[in-house]
Structure formats: structure tokens, C-alpha cells
Design a protein around this motif. Structure first.
Motif, mmCIF file in Angstrom:
data_model
loop_
_atom_site.group_PDB
_atom_site.id
_atom_site.type_symbol
_atom_site.label_atom_id
_atom_site.label_comp_id
_atom_site.label_asym_id
_atom_site.label_seq_id
_atom_site.Cartn_x
_atom_site.Cartn_y
_atom_site.Cartn_z
ATOM 1 N N UNK A 309 14.786 39.412 -6.588
ATOM 2 C CA UNK A 309 13.397 39.117 -6.242
ATOM 3 C C UNK A 309 13.354 38.084 -5.120
ATOM 4 N N UNK A 310 12.600 38.377 -4.064
ATOM 5 C CA UNK A 310 12.552 37.475 -2.912
ATOM 6 C C UNK A 310 11.556 36.342 -3.130
ATOM 7 N N UNK A 311 12.004 35.131 -2.804
ATOM 8 C CA UNK A 311 11.170 33.934 -2.841
ATOM 9 C C UNK A 311 11.248 33.298 -1.465
ATOM 10 N N UNK A 312 10.129 33.275 -0.766
ATOM 11 C CA UNK A 312 10.080 32.758 0.616
ATOM 12 C C UNK A 312 11.112 33.441 1.502
ATOM 13 N N UNK A 313 11.255 34.771 1.299
ATOM 14 C CA UNK A 313 12.125 35.551 2.162
ATOM 15 C C UNK A 313 13.587 35.558 1.785
ATOM 16 N N UNK A 314 13.970 34.879 0.686
ATOM 17 C CA UNK A 314 15.364 34.822 0.242
ATOM 18 C C UNK A 314 15.466 35.334 -1.184
ATOM 19 N N UNK A 315 16.467 36.174 -1.450
ATOM 20 C CA UNK A 315 16.653 36.654 -2.810
ATOM 21 C C UNK A 315 16.971 35.488 -3.736
ATOM 22 N N UNK A 316 16.415 35.534 -4.923
ATOM 23 C CA UNK A 316 16.538 34.413 -5.873
ATOM 24 C C UNK A 316 17.983 34.009 -6.109
ATOM 25 N N UNK A 317 18.878 34.995 -6.260
ATOM 26 C CA UNK A 317 20.282 34.693 -6.562
ATOM 27 C C UNK A 317 20.979 33.921 -5.445
ATOM 28 N N UNK A 318 20.387 33.940 -4.227
ATOM 29 C CA UNK A 318 20.986 33.235 -3.098
ATOM 30 C C UNK A 318 20.402 31.848 -2.893
ATOM 31 N N UNK A 319 19.442 31.460 -3.720
ATOM 32 C CA UNK A 319 18.841 30.137 -3.618
ATOM 33 C C UNK A 319 19.710 29.075 -4.286
ATOM 34 N N UNK A 320 19.474 27.827 -3.947
ATOM 35 C CA UNK A 320 20.113 26.729 -4.663
ATOM 36 C C UNK A 320 19.705 26.786 -6.137
ATOM 37 N N UNK A 321 20.616 26.424 -7.060
ATOM 38 C CA UNK A 321 20.279 26.504 -8.495
ATOM 39 C C UNK A 321 18.973 25.812 -8.863
ATOM 40 N N UNK A 322 18.640 24.713 -8.194
ATOM 41 C CA UNK A 322 17.427 23.971 -8.525
ATOM 42 C C UNK A 322 16.156 24.746 -8.186
ATOM 43 N N UNK A 323 16.273 25.777 -7.343
ATOM 44 C CA UNK A 323 15.114 26.573 -6.935
ATOM 45 C C UNK A 323 15.062 27.936 -7.619
ATOM 46 N N UNK A 324 16.047 28.257 -8.397
ATOM 47 C CA UNK A 324 16.086 29.566 -9.027
ATOM 48 C C UNK A 324 15.081 29.649 -10.187
ATOM 49 N N UNK A 325 14.619 30.858 -10.441
ATOM 50 C CA UNK A 325 13.602 31.063 -11.472
ATOM 51 C C UNK A 325 13.583 32.526 -11.904
ATOM 52 N N UNK A 326 12.885 32.792 -13.011
ATOM 53 C CA UNK A 326 12.681 34.163 -13.468
ATOM 54 C C UNK A 326 11.262 34.278 -13.998
ATOM 55 N N UNK A 327 10.802 35.512 -14.134
ATOM 56 C CA UNK A 327 9.434 35.757 -14.587
ATOM 57 C C UNK A 327 9.413 36.479 -15.937
#
Length: 335
Positions: A309-327
Motif C-alpha cells: 500500500x502506497x503512503x505518500x508515493x512509497x510502498x509501506x514496506x519500504x518506509x522507515x519502521x516508525x512510519x509503517x502502518x496497517x489498516x
């Protein structure tokens, strides 16, 4: 002779019971809640009406959340020492949970890793006990993790025709590989194990584990007759019993990750009866990996694996751990 009135009533009630899942087909999205934590939520269980626990397939941590409002974990349970993971690959690949009383059973995929390598960490079945002290819910592992469930499956003569021995040697992205992703308790206290793969002749496989309590105590697993379900060529990604409707919720999805084609169905639990797809629910772009019964008797909650899932144009798994999330999405299913 005309049947008596009570006889007609009995016939009508019996007919309605047989149509139960078919009568509950209309669904709508009620709300979406976002929780801070790993993107790849893959297993979930309710802890009463106020809390839930989430497992994921990227680490060996269970995270307890409030079901509404607070998005960060209320508490965590690190299972790394308990599961005794493989030093070469400590990821257990937690895929499903099922609740029987105060006990929650957990299972890993029992398949190879993405590279097709065998890792003992991925062959685990275990249980936790839950309690609710004044400080909030608490989970404690019990017994020992069972590591021979795959051996027991391969030894069952009724499962030989599915060629699981070969499937167990394949990478999870290969057609026909072995991958367990769903698990549900039944009213009788047994567990249904749902296979994402293999899908054989268009049908997916369910196997009932008869003695889960004995298995976590170290005894070999005992299974009943396997069940084949037609889910349109999809595999089982999640399954949960819904007491309010006396039926099972089934999330079906692709056997691999080539496309997102997910479907929610209701299933009576009888091998002779086909699952009934739920209408009106658009799961496009979503990847539900777990389902739990909602706090409202007409609602259920689908836990999404948001790794892609993209968050601000970046897939969640590629974000820093502090920014990762799920729905978690709440769905209303009315009769």
C-alpha cells in the motif's frame, strides 16, 4: 392427510437454516482505522470487545491494540525465544490465529521462504493464554511450539492425493506450492486449517485439526477428512467462525501475489455446501489477510496486509519502521 401447522413451521425453519449464508449477501464498508506497526499484518484475534492482537509475517512479535481510537500498541509480546527460530532465518512467518475459550492458537505458513529455502522457523504451531487484569489484556505462551505439523500432514493417507510432499519443497510463489494462511475455530473446539496453496483442479483445501490442545502439549496432530472448496481458483487467505450467524467467514485470494483478486464469502462449514460470495463489497487494491468478528453483531473486521500500500508515493514496506502502518476495515453484512 394435510400436515399440521407445526409441521409446516418445522419445514420452513429447516429450509431457512439451510439457506442461512445465502440470505446474508449484502455488505458495505463502514469505516477504516489505521494502526501504527508493521505493514504486513497477517494474523489477528479479538481480546474481548475493546482489544485485539495482531501477528505479522515479518517478525516474531505479537502486538495488542485497542480496537478503536488508539493506534499504537497497548502492549507487545516478543516470541523470539519461545519459538526457538532458526539462527539462519529467525522470521517465523506468522499467518493465522484462532480462539478457543481463553486460548489463542497460532500457526505459521509451513512453507519455504521466498528463495525456496527450508527454514525450521516457519514450521510452528503454538498457543497463548489470554487474561484481562486491570492494567489491560495480557498474553502468555503455553506449552511448547509444535514443529512437526507438516510431518503429520504428510503422513495422513487421506492427504496423499494432494501431493503435499512435493508442494512443500517449492517456493511460495510457484504454482502448487504449500502455504497455510487461514485458521478458524469451530463450535466443537477443533481447528480448520485453510490452504492458500496448493489449489488443485480449481479447488482449495481445508483440513480439520481435531486435537489442538494435545498438539501444543507435544502429541502428534490428528486430522479428519479433508474438505475441498470451489473459490473460483483462489486459495484461502483467512477464515473465521461467526457465532451470530452460525457460519464461517472466508477470505479467498490468489495463490500467489501476481494480482489482487480477493473475495469475501460465507460458508456453512459443511463440505457438501458451497461458499456464498458476499455482494456489494469492493476489495480492489486491498489485501485482507485476517478476519475477526466485530463488536456489532452485524459487523466484521478485515485486517489488511498493507506492505504494498502506497503512503505518500512509497510502498509501506519500504518506509522507515516508525512510519509503517496497517489498516483494519469494518464491514457491515446485513441479512
Amino acid at each position: 392427510m394435510r400436515p399440521r401447522t407445526w409441521q409446516w413451521v418445522t419445514v420452513i425453519v429447516a429450509g431457512l437454516a439451510a439457506l442461512g449464508p445465502a440470505l446474508a449477501q449484502e455488505a458495505k464498508l463502514v469505516r477504516v482505522l489505521t494502526y501504527a506497526g508493521p505493514c504486513d499484518a497477517s494474523a489477528a484475534a479479538a481480546l474481548g470487545s475493546k482489544f485485539l492482537v495482531i501477528g505479522n509475517d515479518e517478525d516474531n512479535m505479537l502486538r495488542i491494540y485497542e480496537r478503536q481510537g488508539v493506534t499504537r500498541p497497548h502492549a507487545t509480546l516478543d516470541l523470539d525465544t519461545f519459538l526457538r527460530p532458526d539462527p539462519k532465518d529467525r522470521e517465523a512467518d506468522i499467518e493465522a490465529a484462532a480462539t478457543v475459550g481463553s486460548r489463542i492458537y497460532w500457526i505459521t505458513s509451513h512453507g519455504r521462504n521466498r528463495k525456496g529455502s527450508e527454514r525450521q522457523s516457519r514450521y510452528r504451531f503454538w498457543a497463548t493464554e489470554s487474561s484481562t487484569p486491570s492494567s489491560g489484556p495480557r498474553l502468555v505462551p503455553i506449552g511448547r511450539p509444535y514443529a512437526r505439523l507438516l510431518n503429520d500432514l504428510l503422513a495422513d493417507a487421506r492427504l496423499k492425493k494432494y501431493n503435499l510432499a512435493t508442494a512443500a519443497t517449492m517456493s511460495p510463489e510457484e504454482p502448487g506450492s504449500l502455504n497455510i494462511e487461514g485458521m478458524s475455530a469451530t463450535p466443537e473446539g477443533t481447528l480448520l486449517l485453510g490452504f492458500r496453496s496448493p489449489v488443485i483442479a480449481g479447488k482449495t483445501l481445508l483440513v480439520s485439526l481435531v486435537n489442538p490442545a494435545q498438539v501444543v502439549a507435544g502429541m502428534r496432530a490428528i486430522f479428519s477428512e479433508p474438505i475441498e472448496l470451489d473459490l473460483g481458483g483462489r486459495g484461502i487467505r483467512a477464515i473465521e467462525y461467526w457465532p451470530a450467524r452460525e457460519t464461517h467467514l472466508l477470505v479467498a485470494g490468489p495463490a500467489n501475489d501476481e494480482k489482487r483478486d480477493f473475495q469475501l464469502s460465507l460458508w456453512s462449514g459443511h463440505a457438501s455446501e458451497a461458499p456464498v460470495p458476499v455482494k456489494g463489497l469492493d476489495l480492489s487494491g486491498m489485501q485482507p489477510e485476517s478476519v475477526i468478528v466485530g463488536t456489532d453483531p452485524e459487523e466484521i473486521e478485515l485486517v489488511l496486509d498493507d506492505g504494498g500500500h502506497e503512503i505518500d508515493g512509497t510502498e509501506c514496506k519500504d518506509l522507515e519502521p516508525s512510519r509503517q502502518q496497517f489498516r483494519i476495515i469494518t464491514v457491515s453484512i446485513k441479512r
